[in-house]
Design an enzyme around this catalytic site. Structure first.
Site, PDB file in Angstrom:
ATOM      1  N   SER A 145       5.863  38.059  33.588  1.00 15.71           N
ATOM      2  CA  SER A 145       4.552  38.220  32.683  1.00 15.71           C
ATOM      3  C   SER A 145       3.543  37.364  33.104  1.00 15.71           C
ATOM      4  CB  SER A 145       5.159  37.304  31.322  1.00 15.71           C
ATOM      5  OG  SER A 145       4.171  37.109  30.524  1.00 15.71           O
ATOM      6  N   TYR A 158       8.601  30.922  26.283  1.00 18.06           N
ATOM      7  CA  TYR A 158       8.477  32.060  26.754  1.00 18.06           C
ATOM      8  C   TYR A 158       7.654  31.650  28.367  1.00 18.06           C
ATOM      9  CZ  TYR A 158       7.150  37.022  27.249  1.00 18.06           C
ATOM     10  OH  TYR A 158       6.928  38.080  27.844  1.00 18.06           O
TER      11      TYR A 158
HETATM   12  P1  NAP Z   1      10.640  44.428  23.206  1.00 20.06           P
HETATM   13  O1  NAP Z   1      10.027  45.695  22.684  1.00 20.06           O
HETATM   14  O2  NAP Z   1      11.054  43.549  22.248  1.00 20.06           O
HETATM   15  O3  NAP Z   1      12.041  44.872  24.104  1.00 20.06           O
HETATM   16  C1  NAP Z   1      12.758  43.823  24.346  1.00 20.06           C
HETATM   17  C2  NAP Z   1      14.550  44.466  24.456  1.00 20.06           C
HETATM   18  O4  NAP Z   1      15.279  43.301  24.837  1.00 20.06           O
HETATM   19  C3  NAP Z   1      14.778  44.979  23.240  1.00 20.06           C
HETATM   20  O5  NAP Z   1      15.412  46.110  23.663  1.00 20.06           O
HETATM   21  C4  NAP Z   1      15.891  43.945  22.676  1.00 20.06           C
HETATM   22  O6  NAP Z   1      16.963  44.355  22.117  1.00 20.06           O
HETATM   23  C5  NAP Z   1      16.341  43.405  24.170  1.00 20.06           C
HETATM   24  N1  NAP Z   1      16.935  42.436  24.011  1.00 20.06           N
HETATM   25  C6  NAP Z   1      16.772  41.155  23.506  1.00 20.06           C
HETATM   26  N2  NAP Z   1      17.657  40.160  23.662  1.00 20.06           N
HETATM   27  C7  NAP Z   1      18.445  40.706  24.117  1.00 20.06           C
HETATM   28  C8  NAP Z   1      19.942  40.414  24.671  1.00 20.06           C
HETATM   29  N3  NAP Z   1      20.343  39.109  24.522  1.00 20.06           N
HETATM   30  N4  NAP Z   1      20.629  41.108  25.123  1.00 20.06           N
HETATM   31  C9  NAP Z   1      20.420  42.286  25.612  1.00 20.06           C
HETATM   32  N5  NAP Z   1      18.864  43.090  25.200  1.00 20.06           N
HETATM   33  C10 NAP Z   1      18.436  42.006  24.546  1.00 20.06           C
HETATM   34  O7  NAP Z   1      10.030  43.979  24.426  1.00 20.06           O
HETATM   35  P2  NAP Z   1       9.074  44.706  25.642  1.00 20.06           P
HETATM   36  O8  NAP Z   1       7.489  44.432  25.129  1.00 20.06           O
HETATM   37  O9  NAP Z   1       9.326  46.243  25.799  1.00 20.06           O
HETATM   38  O10 NAP Z   1       9.334  43.765  26.826  1.00 20.06           O
HETATM   39  C11 NAP Z   1      10.333  44.144  27.786  1.00 20.06           C
HETATM   40  C12 NAP Z   1      10.300  43.090  28.724  1.00 20.06           C
HETATM   41  O11 NAP Z   1       8.834  42.683  29.225  1.00 20.06           O
HETATM   42  C13 NAP Z   1      10.352  41.673  28.064  1.00 20.06           C
HETATM   43  O12 NAP Z   1      11.226  40.822  29.012  1.00 20.06           O
HETATM   44  C14 NAP Z   1       9.028  40.908  27.934  1.00 20.06           C
HETATM   45  O13 NAP Z   1       9.035  39.757  27.688  1.00 20.06           O
HETATM   46  C15 NAP Z   1       8.315  41.509  29.013  1.00 20.06           C
HETATM   47  N6  NAP Z   1       6.963  41.765  28.894  1.00 20.06           N
HETATM   48  C16 NAP Z   1       6.235  42.253  27.685  1.00 20.06           C
HETATM   49  C17 NAP Z   1       5.071  42.306  27.711  1.00 20.06           C
HETATM   50  C18 NAP Z   1       4.217  43.011  26.672  1.00 20.06           C
HETATM   51  O14 NAP Z   1       2.847  42.857  26.330  1.00 20.06           O
HETATM   52  N7  NAP Z   1       4.980  43.969  25.832  1.00 20.06           N
HETATM   53  C19 NAP Z   1       4.084  41.606  28.521  1.00 20.06           C
HETATM   54  C20 NAP Z   1       4.596  40.975  29.712  1.00 20.06           C
HETATM   55  C21 NAP Z   1       6.003  40.671  29.749  1.00 20.06           C
HETATM   56  P3  NAP Z   1      16.611  44.442  20.347  1.00 20.06           P
HETATM   57  O15 NAP Z   1      15.487  45.505  20.293  1.00 20.06           O
HETATM   58  O16 NAP Z   1      17.829  45.283  19.787  1.00 20.06           O
HETATM   59  O17 NAP Z   1      16.465  43.220  19.927  1.00 20.06           O
HETATM   60  C1  GCO Z   2       1.604  36.471  23.956  1.00 15.96           C
HETATM   61  C2  GCO Z   2       2.084  37.841  24.583  1.00 15.96           C
HETATM   62  C3  GCO Z   2       2.873  37.810  25.757  1.00 15.96           C
HETATM   63  C4  GCO Z   2       2.987  38.899  26.527  1.00 15.96           C
HETATM   64  C5  GCO Z   2       3.235  39.259  27.880  1.00 15.96           C
HETATM   65  C6  GCO Z   2       1.982  38.811  28.633  1.00 15.96           C
HETATM   66  O1  GCO Z   2       2.077  36.283  22.604  1.00 15.96           O
HETATM   67  O2  GCO Z   2       0.789  35.984  24.662  1.00 15.96           O
HETATM   68  O3  GCO Z   2       3.252  38.222  23.441  1.00 15.96           O
HETATM   69  O4  GCO Z   2       3.207  36.614  26.177  1.00 15.96           O
HETATM   70  O5  GCO Z   2       4.127  39.678  25.652  1.00 15.96           O
HETATM   71  O6  GCO Z   2       4.343  38.506  28.212  1.00 15.96           O
HETATM   72  O7  GCO Z   2       2.150  39.003  29.819  1.00 15.96           O
END
Ligand code: NAP
Ligand code: GCO
Length: 264
Positions: A145, A158
């Site tokens: 992230s 986080y």
């Molecule tokens: P999301 O839509 O919330 O998806 C997260 C996934 O992880 C969901 O399918 C969730 O399942 C699953 N999950 C949560 N707890 C779990 C567990 N204990 N065992 C198995 N699966 C589990 O999030 P996303 O935005 O696509 O993010 C995906 C990854 O990228 C995460 O690691 C997040 O921190 C990272 N990320 C996201 C962003 C952003 O801006 N969106 C930025 C940087 C990093 P359920 O839906 O069933 O709960």
């Molecule tokens: C926040 C955001 C993030 C993003 C992402 C940034 O509240 O700042 O949700 O942390 O999901 O991980 O890279």
């Protein structure tokens, strides 16, 4: 050139891959020829994901297990090994966020975030890596992230987890790179998914912050992250070790935006 990005015959597993970034990564790997497996903790989401992929002509193997549960992980991976094959590409994508100021955050909530976002990638890699090391080939991609390098009010657990995941990625590299297993991270910037839905709504101050901080002037799409995962999963990245590839529209390059100055 195409051969460099060809994944035919490779088995991949994307944790938490039923929607959002994980699903986009699974889709991209599948389009490059890989067999894709996704897991989740919600059967309905697994079923919906299977249907959506089927409608796109992608055959996905779905499996219910919790990435924090060592026994369930062991059983789940064994099932994949028997029914699909040994895992060549592991994407540790499952993650959660809790936006609570430090003083208000129960320690149990903090620990839950650390368990899912930091300890689970370790559990997964410990189960999957031994075969990769034996075969002298494998790719592990940890989804980090911006918070692997930045702090922000309200996301302490986080940020602690994702900062830890960056260093865990480096340490896995130190131990496994000599066996031709490449371990890297992707640091998505702000991507339009369910995780960011509450802070993405028009008029929300966070939405304004993202729009002014992101030089590319938009939220990222899950497919932007999928494309980076394809690179890291491919032969093209065979000498890329221990890096975090930030897919952030330039946020990390940007100190700030002065309104009106030098606008075209
Ligand atoms: P999301 O839509 O919330 O998806 C997260 C996934 O992880 C969901 O399918 C969730 O399942 C699953 N999950 C949560 N707890 C779990 C567990 N204990 N065992 C198995 N699966 C589990 O999030 P996303 O935005 O696509 O993010 C995906 C990854 O990228 C995460 O690691 C997040 O921190 C990272 N990320 C996201 C962003 C952003 O801006 N969106 C930025 C940087 C990093 P359920 O839906 O069933 O709960
Ligand atoms: C926040 C955001 C993030 C993003 C992402 C940034 O509240 O700042 O949700 O942390 O999901 O991980 O890279």
């Amino acid at each position: 050139m195409k051969e460099l990005f060809e994944l035919t015959g490779k088995v991949s597993l994307v944790t938490g891959g039923t929607h959002g970034i994980g699903m986009a990564i699974a889709r991209t790997l599948a389009k490059a020829g890989a067999k894709v497996c996704v897991n989740d903790i919600d059967q309905e989401k697994l079923d919906n994901c299977k249907k959506e992929f089927q409608s796109e002509g992608i055959d996905v193997y779905t499996l219910l297990f919790d990435v924090t549960d060592e026994d369930a992980v062991d059983k789940g991976i064994s099932q994949i090994e028997e029914e699909v094959g040994d895992i060549d590409i592991l994407v540790n994508n499952a993650g959660i966020i809790k936006r609570i100021p430090i003083l208000d955050m129960p320690v149990s909530d903090f620990k839950q975030v650390i368990d899912i976002d930091l300890v689970a990638p370790l559990i997964m890699a410990k189960r999957v890596a031994p075969k990769m090391l034996e075969k002298r080939e494998g790719k592990i991609i940890n989804i980090c992230s911006m918070m692997s390098v930045y702090g922000r009010n309200s996301v302490s657990a986080y940020a602690a987890a994702k900062g830890g995941l960056k260093l865990l990625t480096q340490n896995m590299t130190c131990e496994w790179a000599k066996y031709n297993v490449q371990v890297n991270g992707i640091g998505p910037g702000y991507i339009a998914t369910a995780q960011t839905a509450p802070i993405r709504v028009g008029g929300h101050p966070f939405n304004d912050l993202v729009m002014t901080r992101t030089p590319a002037n938009r939220w990222g799409e899950p497919s932007d992250v999928g494309n980076a995962a394809l690179f890291l999963a491919s032969k093209a990245a065979d000498f890329v070790n221990g890096q975090v590839l930030y897919v952030d529209g330039g946020i990390l390059a940007n100190f700030g935006y002065v309104k009106g100055e030098n606008d075209l």
